[in-house]
Design a protein around this motif. Sequence first.
Motif, PDB file in Angstrom:
ATOM      1  N   ARG A  47       4.640   2.978 -11.426  1.00 14.60           N
ATOM      2  CA  ARG A  47       4.863   3.651 -10.141  1.00 14.60           C
ATOM      3  C   ARG A  47       3.533   4.008  -9.493  1.00 14.60           C
ATOM      4  N   LYS A  48       2.578   4.473 -10.282  1.00 15.13           N
ATOM      5  CA  LYS A  48       1.262   4.823  -9.743  1.00 15.13           C
ATOM      6  C   LYS A  48       0.541   3.582  -9.222  1.00 15.13           C
ATOM      7  N   ILE A  49       0.646   2.476  -9.944  1.00 13.40           N
ATOM      8  CA  ILE A  49       0.051   1.222  -9.482  1.00 13.40           C
ATOM      9  C   ILE A  49       0.690   0.799  -8.166  1.00 13.40           C
ATOM     10  N   ALA A  50       2.007   0.887  -8.090  1.00  8.22           N
ATOM     11  CA  ALA A  50       2.714   0.525  -6.858  1.00  8.22           C
ATOM     12  C   ALA A  50       2.298   1.429  -5.704  1.00  8.22           C
ATOM     13  N   SER A  51       2.126   2.704  -5.981  1.00 13.57           N
ATOM     14  CA  SER A  51       1.708   3.657  -4.954  1.00 13.57           C
ATOM     15  C   SER A  51       0.304   3.333  -4.438  1.00 13.57           C
ATOM     16  N   GLU A  52      -0.613   3.023  -5.354  1.00 10.24           N
ATOM     17  CA  GLU A  52      -1.971   2.635  -4.956  1.00 10.24           C
ATOM     18  C   GLU A  52      -1.954   1.337  -4.158  1.00 10.24           C
ATOM     19  N   LEU A  53      -1.106   0.428  -4.564  1.00 11.90           N
ATOM     20  CA  LEU A  53      -0.974  -0.837  -3.856  1.00 11.90           C
ATOM     21  C   LEU A  53      -0.520  -0.599  -2.426  1.00 11.90           C
ATOM     22  N   LEU A  54       0.501   0.221  -2.250  1.00 10.27           N
ATOM     23  CA  LEU A  54       0.975   0.527  -0.895  1.00 10.27           C
ATOM     24  C   LEU A  54      -0.111   1.178  -0.055  1.00 10.27           C
ATOM     25  N   VAL A 113       6.419  -2.970  -5.742  1.00  9.99           N
ATOM     26  CA  VAL A 113       6.572  -1.758  -4.930  1.00  9.99           C
ATOM     27  C   VAL A 113       7.969  -1.163  -5.074  1.00  9.99           C
ATOM     28  N   ASN A 114       8.961  -2.003  -5.238  1.00  2.44           N
ATOM     29  CA  ASN A 114      10.339  -1.541  -5.377  1.00  2.44           C
ATOM     30  C   ASN A 114      10.735  -1.207  -6.812  1.00  2.44           C
ATOM     31  N   GLY A 115       9.793  -1.336  -7.748  1.00  2.00           N
ATOM     32  CA  GLY A 115      10.081  -1.010  -9.140  1.00  2.00           C
ATOM     33  C   GLY A 115      10.980  -2.017  -9.837  1.00  2.00           C
ATOM     34  N   GLU A 116      11.022  -3.239  -9.318  1.00  2.00           N
ATOM     35  CA  GLU A 116      11.898  -4.264  -9.865  1.00  2.00           C
ATOM     36  C   GLU A 116      11.223  -5.150 -10.905  1.00  2.00           C
ATOM     37  N   SER A 117       9.905  -4.991 -11.064  1.00  2.00           N
ATOM     38  CA  SER A 117       9.192  -5.779 -12.067  1.00  2.00           C
ATOM     39  C   SER A 117       7.972  -5.004 -12.545  1.00  2.00           C
ATOM     40  N   TRP A 118       7.445  -5.456 -13.672  1.00  2.00           N
ATOM     41  CA  TRP A 118       6.249  -4.850 -14.246  1.00  2.00           C
ATOM     42  C   TRP A 118       5.028  -5.577 -13.708  1.00  2.00           C
ATOM     43  N   PRO A 119       3.961  -4.853 -13.375  1.00  2.00           N
ATOM     44  CA  PRO A 119       2.755  -5.534 -12.897  1.00  2.00           C
ATOM     45  C   PRO A 119       2.086  -6.295 -14.044  1.00  2.00           C
ATOM     46  N   ASP A 120       1.655  -7.512 -13.767  1.00  2.00           N
ATOM     47  CA  ASP A 120       0.932  -8.257 -14.791  1.00  2.00           C
ATOM     48  C   ASP A 120      -0.565  -7.986 -14.646  1.00  2.00           C
ATOM     49  N   ILE A 121      -1.345  -8.426 -15.605  1.00  2.02           N
ATOM     50  CA  ILE A 121      -2.779  -8.124 -15.622  1.00  2.02           C
ATOM     51  C   ILE A 121      -3.479  -8.736 -14.418  1.00  2.02           C
ATOM     52  N   TYR A 122      -3.040  -9.898 -13.952  1.00  2.00           N
ATOM     53  CA  TYR A 122      -3.650 -10.520 -12.775  1.00  2.00           C
ATOM     54  C   TYR A 122      -3.473  -9.619 -11.554  1.00  2.00           C
ATOM     55  N   THR A 123      -2.267  -9.144 -11.338  1.00  2.00           N
ATOM     56  CA  THR A 123      -1.981  -8.282 -10.188  1.00  2.00           C
ATOM     57  C   THR A 123      -2.744  -6.965 -10.290  1.00  2.00           C
ATOM     58  N   THR A 144      -5.598  -6.493 -11.800  1.00  2.00           N
ATOM     59  CA  THR A 144      -7.005  -6.798 -11.528  1.00  2.00           C
ATOM     60  C   THR A 144      -7.259  -6.959 -10.035  1.00  2.00           C
ATOM     61  N   ILE A 145      -6.387  -7.676  -9.343  1.00  2.00           N
ATOM     62  CA  ILE A 145      -6.516  -7.850  -7.896  1.00  2.00           C
ATOM     63  C   ILE A 145      -6.472  -6.485  -7.216  1.00  2.00           C
ATOM     64  N   LEU A 146      -5.545  -5.651  -7.630  1.00  2.00           N
ATOM     65  CA  LEU A 146      -5.409  -4.323  -7.045  1.00  2.00           C
ATOM     66  C   LEU A 146      -6.648  -3.476  -7.317  1.00  2.00           C
ATOM     67  N   GLU A 147      -7.166  -3.509  -8.540  1.00  2.00           N
ATOM     68  CA  GLU A 147      -8.371  -2.742  -8.854  1.00  2.00           C
ATOM     69  C   GLU A 147      -9.518  -3.130  -7.928  1.00  2.00           C
ATOM     70  N   GLU A 148      -9.687  -4.420  -7.690  1.00  4.37           N
ATOM     71  CA  GLU A 148     -10.752  -4.885  -6.803  1.00  4.37           C
ATOM     72  C   GLU A 148     -10.504  -4.438  -5.361  1.00  4.37           C
ATOM     73  N   ALA A 149      -9.263  -4.495  -4.930  1.00  2.80           N
ATOM     74  CA  ALA A 149      -8.930  -4.072  -3.563  1.00  2.80           C
ATOM     75  C   ALA A 149      -9.172  -2.576  -3.384  1.00  2.80           C
ATOM     76  N   VAL A 150      -8.819  -1.784  -4.396  1.00  3.17           N
ATOM     77  CA  VAL A 150      -9.048  -0.333  -4.339  1.00  3.17           C
ATOM     78  C   VAL A 150     -10.551  -0.054  -4.308  1.00  3.17           C
ATOM     79  N   LYS A 151     -11.317  -0.782  -5.109  1.00  3.04           N
ATOM     80  CA  LYS A 151     -12.772  -0.626  -5.129  1.00  3.04           C
ATOM     81  C   LYS A 151     -13.353  -0.968  -3.758  1.00  3.04           C
ATOM     82  N   ASP A 152     -12.916  -2.079  -3.177  1.00  5.03           N
ATOM     83  CA  ASP A 152     -13.394  -2.476  -1.853  1.00  5.03           C
ATOM     84  C   ASP A 152     -13.040  -1.430  -0.806  1.00  5.03           C
ATOM     85  N   LEU A 153     -11.833  -0.887  -0.892  1.00  8.27           N
ATOM     86  CA  LEU A 153     -11.386   0.140   0.052  1.00  8.27           C
ATOM     87  C   LEU A 153     -12.234   1.402  -0.100  1.00  8.27           C
ATOM     88  N   SER A 154     -12.520   1.805  -1.335  1.00  8.16           N
ATOM     89  CA  SER A 154     -13.350   2.983  -1.587  1.00  8.16           C
ATOM     90  C   SER A 154     -14.756   2.775  -1.034  1.00  8.16           C
TER      91      SER A 154
END
Length: 102
Positions: free
Chosen positions: A34-41, A69-79, A81-91
């Motif tokens: 849920r926290k990953i989905a929230s950061e993604l949004l 985002v809808n809680g229908e699947s588990w995030p995989d390591i690729y997703t 990693t992509i999110l971590e980079e996007a959050v870093k870029d945003l920061s």
Amino acid sequence: ARKKRLTPREINPSWPEPIQGIDSPHELASERARKIASELLECIESSGCTRRAWAAEHGVDHTTISRLVNGESWPDIYTVTILEEAVKDLSDKKLTEQHTVD
């Protein structure tokens, strides 16, 4: 045969609200998803892109974004990693904007 794994939303029926009083590893995993989905949004909204455009820009299928985002699947390591980079870029972008304003 392996038992079907519950989705984050099945573990936490109040998704996207946080779980109150985490009592099991399953609930902990659901809360982390849920926290990953929230950061993604937050990343997507801050970018000004649609979910579909953001997904295409970052090499992730838009259905993956939607299901996560809808809680229908588990995030995989690729997703993740992509999110971590996007959050870093945003920061980094926010820091640059703050220094430009100051």
